[in-house]
Design a protein around this motif. Structure first.
Motif, mmCIF file in Angstrom:
data_model
loop_
_atom_site.group_PDB
_atom_site.id
_atom_site.type_symbol
_atom_site.label_atom_id
_atom_site.label_comp_id
_atom_site.label_asym_id
_atom_site.label_seq_id
_atom_site.Cartn_x
_atom_site.Cartn_y
_atom_site.Cartn_z
ATOM 1 N N PHE A 1 3.224 4.215 -3.231
ATOM 2 C CA PHE A 1 4.200 3.371 -2.552
ATOM 3 C C PHE A 1 3.774 3.119 -1.110
ATOM 4 C CE2 PHE A 1 8.063 2.793 0.008
ATOM 5 C CZ PHE A 1 8.567 1.655 -0.603
ATOM 6 N N TYR A 2 3.329 4.163 -0.426
ATOM 7 C CA TYR A 2 2.864 4.045 0.957
ATOM 8 C C TYR A 2 1.741 3.009 1.051
ATOM 9 C CZ TYR A 2 0.788 5.486 5.428
ATOM 10 O OH TYR A 2 0.283 5.501 6.700
ATOM 11 N N LYS A 3 0.768 3.105 0.160
ATOM 12 C CA LYS A 3 -0.375 2.186 0.166
ATOM 13 C C LYS A 3 0.076 0.750 -0.097
ATOM 14 C CE LYS A 3 -4.841 1.331 -1.863
ATOM 15 N NZ LYS A 3 -5.610 1.339 -3.038
ATOM 16 N N ARG A 4 0.969 0.575 -1.037
ATOM 17 C CA ARG A 4 1.476 -0.760 -1.368
ATOM 18 C C ARG A 4 2.200 -1.385 -0.175
ATOM 19 N NH1 ARG A 4 6.226 -1.601 -5.455
ATOM 20 N NH2 ARG A 4 6.619 -3.771 -5.060
ATOM 21 N N VAL A 5 3.025 -0.602 0.498
ATOM 22 C CA VAL A 5 3.760 -1.090 1.668
ATOM 23 C C VAL A 5 2.789 -1.446 2.790
ATOM 24 C CG1 VAL A 5 5.395 -0.442 3.488
ATOM 25 C CG2 VAL A 5 5.881 0.135 1.104
ATOM 26 N N MET A 6 1.805 -0.583 3.035
ATOM 27 C CA MET A 6 0.846 -0.823 4.114
ATOM 28 C C MET A 6 0.037 -2.088 3.841
ATOM 29 S SD MET A 6 -0.025 0.482 6.991
ATOM 30 C CE MET A 6 -0.761 -0.797 7.959
ATOM 31 N N GLU A 7 -0.435 -2.265 2.642
ATOM 32 C CA GLU A 7 -1.198 -3.466 2.301
ATOM 33 C C GLU A 7 -0.343 -4.722 2.434
ATOM 34 O OE1 GLU A 7 -2.601 -2.487 -1.601
ATOM 35 O OE2 GLU A 7 -4.329 -1.376 -0.826
ATOM 36 N N PHE A 8 0.907 -4.653 1.986
ATOM 37 C CA PHE A 8 1.820 -5.783 2.089
ATOM 38 C C PHE A 8 2.037 -6.166 3.555
ATOM 39 C CE2 PHE A 8 6.268 -6.963 2.933
ATOM 40 C CZ PHE A 8 6.293 -8.211 2.333
ATOM 41 N N LEU A 9 2.329 -5.173 4.408
ATOM 42 C CA LEU A 9 2.597 -5.465 5.819
ATOM 43 C C LEU A 9 1.345 -5.931 6.565
ATOM 44 C CD1 LEU A 9 5.144 -2.667 6.694
ATOM 45 C CD2 LEU A 9 5.575 -5.122 6.480
#
Length: 87
Positions: free
Chosen positions: A6-14
């Motif tokens: 989840f952390y990685k997905r959020v970071m990539e999205f932002l």
């Protein structure tokens, strides 16, 4: 507790949202709460090289609609207020 995926997905999205996908960044999760049909996250994003704060972001992820609604600003109080109003 937030898992790495989840952390990685959020970071990539932002990073894409802010146009910073080619820059080394790190993200600090300040708050994480469940909301109706999803989650909301309050985040601080920093440059790795200088440890400089880039922005704060409040993001609501709607699992039903499959979308995310980010609000980013350098004013932490403003972003915290937006975060508090997310349902």
């Amino acid at each position: 507790m937030i898992d790495y995926a989840f952390y990685k997905r959020v970071m990539e999205f932002l990073a894409r949202y802010l146009g910073l996908e080619n820059e080394p960044l790190y993200m600090k999760v300040l708050r994480y709460d469940n909301v109706l049909n999803g989650v909301k996250v309050l985040i601080a994003i920093y440059r790795v090289r200088t440890n400089e704060l880039i922005t704060y972001c409040a993001v609501r992820f709607d699992n039903t609609m499959g979308k995310a609604e980010p609000t980013c600003n350098e004013d932490r109080e403003y972003v915290e207020r937006v975060y508090g109003e997310m349902t």
